[in-house]
Design an enzyme around this catalytic site. Structure first.
Site, PDB file in Angstrom:
ATOM      1  CB  THR A 195      -0.890   0.000   1.267  1.00 48.87           C
ATOM      2  OG1 THR A 195      -1.595  -1.226   1.312  1.00 48.87           O
ATOM      3  CG2 THR A 195      -1.852   1.162   1.271  1.00 48.87           C
ATOM      4  CG  ASP A 223       3.391 -10.346   8.110  1.00 50.73           C
ATOM      5  OD1 ASP A 223       2.550 -10.950   8.787  1.00 50.73           O
ATOM      6  OD2 ASP A 223       3.584 -10.557   6.907  1.00 50.73           O
ATOM      7  NE  ARG A 268       2.966 -10.937   2.141  1.00 49.16           N
ATOM      8  CZ  ARG A 268       1.827 -11.328   1.580  1.00 49.16           C
ATOM      9  NH1 ARG A 268       1.796 -12.404   0.835  1.00 49.16           N
ATOM     10  NH2 ARG A 268       0.709 -10.650   1.769  1.00 49.16           N
TER      11      ARG A 268
HETATM   12  N1  LIG Z   1       4.522  -1.460  -6.097  1.00 51.51           N
HETATM   13  C1  LIG Z   1       3.237  -1.110  -5.996  1.00 51.51           C
HETATM   14  N2  LIG Z   1       2.779  -0.014  -6.640  1.00 51.51           N
HETATM   15  C2  LIG Z   1       1.487   0.340  -6.534  1.00 51.51           C
HETATM   16  N3  LIG Z   1       0.584  -0.302  -5.790  1.00 51.51           N
HETATM   17  C3  LIG Z   1       0.969  -1.387  -5.138  1.00 51.51           C
HETATM   18  C4  LIG Z   1       2.311  -1.847  -5.185  1.00 51.51           C
HETATM   19  N4  LIG Z   1       2.409  -2.966  -4.417  1.00 51.51           N
HETATM   20  C5  LIG Z   1       1.164  -3.182  -3.921  1.00 51.51           C
HETATM   21  N5  LIG Z   1       0.308  -2.236  -4.341  1.00 51.51           N
HETATM   22  C6  LIG Z   1      -1.117  -2.125  -4.027  1.00 51.51           C
HETATM   23  O1  LIG Z   1      -1.283  -1.903  -2.639  1.00 51.51           O
HETATM   24  C7  LIG Z   1      -2.426  -2.604  -2.157  1.00 51.51           C
HETATM   25  C8  LIG Z   1      -2.049  -3.464  -0.964  1.00 51.51           C
HETATM   26  O2  LIG Z   1      -0.889  -4.245  -1.232  1.00 51.51           O
HETATM   27  P1  LIG Z   1      -0.631  -5.650  -0.523  1.00 51.51           P
HETATM   28  O3  LIG Z   1       0.735  -6.077  -0.850  1.00 51.51           O
HETATM   29  O4  LIG Z   1      -1.750  -6.563  -0.853  1.00 51.51           O
HETATM   30  O5  LIG Z   1      -0.843  -5.358   1.020  1.00 51.51           O
HETATM   31  P2  LIG Z   1      -0.004  -4.521   2.069  1.00 51.51           P
HETATM   32  O6  LIG Z   1      -0.166  -3.102   1.757  1.00 51.51           O
HETATM   33  O7  LIG Z   1      -0.646  -4.900   3.341  1.00 51.51           O
HETATM   34  O8  LIG Z   1       1.412  -4.991   1.940  1.00 51.51           O
HETATM   35  C9  LIG Z   1      -2.984  -3.387  -3.313  1.00 51.51           C
HETATM   36  O9  LIG Z   1      -4.098  -2.698  -3.814  1.00 51.51           O
HETATM   37  C10 LIG Z   1      -1.853  -3.422  -4.310  1.00 51.51           C
HETATM   38  O10 LIG Z   1      -2.311  -3.460  -5.654  1.00 51.51           O
HETATM   39  O1  LIG Z   2      -4.660 -14.509   2.678  1.00 50.92           O
HETATM   40  P1  LIG Z   2      -4.373 -13.050   2.562  1.00 50.92           P
HETATM   41  O2  LIG Z   2      -5.485 -12.185   2.994  1.00 50.92           O
HETATM   42  O3  LIG Z   2      -3.869 -12.671   1.211  1.00 50.92           O
HETATM   43  O4  LIG Z   2      -3.279 -12.714   3.612  1.00 50.92           O
HETATM   44  C1  LIG Z   2      -2.143 -13.452   3.910  1.00 50.92           C
HETATM   45  C2  LIG Z   2      -0.997 -12.542   4.224  1.00 50.92           C
HETATM   46  O5  LIG Z   2      -1.379 -11.386   4.902  1.00 50.92           O
HETATM   47  C3  LIG Z   2      -0.495 -11.093   5.968  1.00 50.92           C
HETATM   48  O6  LIG Z   2      -1.198 -11.314   7.157  1.00 50.92           O
HETATM   49  C4  LIG Z   2      -0.083  -9.666   6.012  1.00 50.92           C
HETATM   50  O7  LIG Z   2       0.282  -9.254   4.775  1.00 50.92           O
HETATM   51  P2  LIG Z   2       0.091  -7.721   4.363  1.00 50.92           P
HETATM   52  O8  LIG Z   2       0.461  -6.886   5.547  1.00 50.92           O
HETATM   53  O9  LIG Z   2       1.019  -7.574   3.206  1.00 50.92           O
HETATM   54  O10 LIG Z   2      -1.313  -7.516   3.992  1.00 50.92           O
HETATM   55  C5  LIG Z   2       0.656 -12.061   5.797  1.00 50.92           C
HETATM   56  O11 LIG Z   2       1.188 -12.478   7.012  1.00 50.92           O
HETATM   57  C6  LIG Z   2       0.013 -13.196   5.051  1.00 50.92           C
HETATM   58  O12 LIG Z   2       0.933 -13.847   4.234  1.00 50.92           O
HETATM   59 MG   LIG Z   3       2.672  -6.594   2.583  1.00 51.36          MG
END
Ligand SMILES: Nc1ncnc2c1ncn2[C@@H]1O[C@H](COP(=O)(O)OP(=O)(O)O)[C@@H](O)[C@H]1O
Ligand SMILES: O=P(O)(O)OC[C@H]1O[C@](O)(COP(=O)(O)O)[C@@H](O)[C@@H]1O
Ligand SMILES: [Mg+2]
Length: 459
Positions: A195, A223, A268
């Site tokens: 995000t 995490d 993760r």
């Molecule tokens: N490099 C990136 N550039 C733009 N948006 C991203 C990028 N990586 C992830 N996102 C967007 O951010 C949101 C959340 O990312 P995600 O990896 O699922 O969870 P978190 O923010 O908890 O790590 C999603 O809508 C995803 O498409």
């Molecule tokens: O099954 P989902 O909702 O994709 O989430 C699993 C993942 O989300 C987490 O709880 C947290 O990940 P993010 O903070 O990137 O959303 C990880 O520990 C786990 O791998």
């Molecule tokens: Mg993440």
């Protein structure tokens, strides 16, 4: 070279050169914006004293640990302190704020949303507050929900996110067009590392278009893998919840001849939950995390260790972070390429794999001897819960910090605690940092000594 300090001298002097991290401000792109006096001055319930307001000169130094006998670092990074300013760059009646939650769940999400609404409404008199549904895609693919204080009053007592969340759906142009078209001038983004990378792009595009829109993020990650900040909200709650799974695994293991209790915890790419849960439980015999590779067979391996532990105690408990051991799990080429909607690699279940490896190891080497593995996977149970009291308070302070910063005209920042005090950190900086378990520090050494588990360094 510095002279070694005299340990009996309690009056040592150190010189600190401060390198104040630049915090983006709306006036960087909109130089004609004029400051206004804050409505906090006219609050019915309290009368701000002079110390109440912070200014540009209030900072937090990132590094607090020094070796006085070593060379002094040339400069120290410092961040602006979070809190109310006596000048703001919005007229509250013209504020249109948007709030969005993205990525996986985390205890406390609803508290942050609630407190953003309550803080904007009660402290600054903002009345136009909108919830964006289901993550980034919600900006352009649905109607926002109008939020008010009455509506959110008990949200902090609910797990999950009332606004809903999702992965993927990041379309920069569509998102910024929607921000422009709907007239939002404050955007609050709650999410983890993915995000934040998206939030940086939104912030840069808003800057490029010279829009009068403040963007703040509140780091969310169960995490605890976001860097710079002390820890992320919801993490403590998740660790607390993980204790129940570990206790159950312990009871199951103790109650069977050669019983192994196996618990998989979230994480993760970092093993913070597994590490903290291990240290606070003390029922754990071995903690496996992604930062420390491990192996199963042979001298110094997991099975040799468990064999000893079973001989000594008759049972053992293993905690494994979901991202640990992924390289060892056989997978097809297709599985290797698999990604979730956000682009995160999809993991195979290390717990299921380990359980099966344990069983085949035992049956091969211990014919006729009883053996049980009880595998507990509390994955979503530790994050789909209400935040505990400490996390709830933490979420409140984060939300209020974010509001004060945006009102003061800062933008492209994250609110978070550094060394126990709340700071504003540029999004660009936090989006590229990662908080991993340092396997060289005292905490990991403590895990090793309370479990006496192997270091898994083949020698
Ligand atoms: N490099 C990136 N550039 C733009 N948006 C991203 C990028 N990586 C992830 N996102 C967007 O951010 C949101 C959340 O990312 P995600 O990896 O699922 O969870 P978190 O923010 O908890 O790590 C999603 O809508 C995803 O498409
Ligand atoms: O099954 P989902 O909702 O994709 O989430 C699993 C993942 O989300 C987490 O709880 C947290 O990940 P993010 O903070 O990137 O959303 C990880 O520990 C786990 O791998
Ligand atoms: Mg993440």
């Amino acid at each position: 070279m510095n002279n070694p300090p005299n340990p009996h001298d309690n009056n040592l002097t150190i010189n600190i050169n401060i390198n104040l991290v630049h915090l983006p401000h709306l006036t960087n792109t909109l130089p004609n914006l004029q400051p206004q006096t804050t409505p906090l001055d006219h609050n019915h319930f309290y009368h701000p004293s002079n110390e109440f307001y912070l200014s540009e000169s209030d900072v937090i130094i990132r590094r607090t640990l020094f070796d006085l006998s070593g060379p002094s670092p040339s400069s120290h990074l410092a961040y602006h302190r979070a809190g109310p300013r006596n000048n703001i760059f919005y007229q509250p009646e013209n504020v249109r704020a948007a709030i969005v939650t993205c990525g996986g769940l985390c205890p406390g999400l609803n508290t942050v949303i609630r407190e953003l609404v309550v803080g904007l409404w009660e402290q600054y008199g903002v009345r136009e507050i909108f919830g964006i549904k289901a993550g980034y895609r919600g900006f352009y693919s649905g109607e926002p929900v109008r939020l008010d204080v009455k509506m959110v009053h008990n949200w902090h007592k609910r797990g999950g996110t009332v606004l809903e969340t999702s992965r993927g759906g990041f379309d920069l142009d569509k998102i910024v067009n929607a921000i422009e078209d709907r007239g939002y001038n404050q955007v609050y983004i709650i999410g983890g590392d993915g995000t934040l990378r998206g939030a940086v792009k939104i912030f840069n595009e808003i800057k490029r278009r010279k829009l009068y829109v403040g963007v703040a993020a509140i780091p969310k990650t169960v995490d605890n893998d976001v860097g710079i900040i002390d820890r992320s909200f919801g993490f403590q709650t998740a660790v607390e919840k993980a204790q129940q799974a570990i206790s159950a695994a312990h009871v199951e293991a103790e109650s069977a001849p050669n019983g192994i209790g196996l618990v998989k915890l979230m994480g993760r790419s970092t093993g913070h939950i597994a590490l903290y849960a291990t240290l606070s439980s003390r029922d754990v015999d071995c903690c496996l995390i992604p930062e420390n590779d491990f192996y199963l067979h042979g001298k110094g391996g997991l099975f040799e260790f468990l064999e000893d532990r079973l001989k000594q105690n008759g049972h053992a408990v293993v905690v494994v972070a979901e991202g640990a051991g992924q390289d060892m799990i056989p997978r097809t080429d297709e599985q290797k390429q698999e990604r979730d909607e956000s682009g995160n690699p999809v993991f195979l279940d290390v717990g299921v794999w380990l359980k099966s490896e344990l069983k085949s190891w035992w049956s091969k080497d211990h014919e006729g001897e009883l053996f049980t593995v009880k595998y507990i996977d509390p994955t979503y149970m530790i994050r789909a819960v209400t935040a505990n009291a400490t996390d709830n308070l933490y979420c409140t302070l984060l939300a209020h910090s974010a509001i004060h910063g945006v009102m003061a005209g800062y933008t492209g920042f994250v609110a978070g605690p550094i060394n126990g005090n709340y700071a504003y950190i540029p999004m660009e900086e936090i989006a590229v940092t990662k908080n991993q378990v340092d396997t060289k520090d005292h905490k990991w050494a403590w895990v090793r000594s309370v479990t006496t588990q192997p270091d898994f360094q083949r020698n």
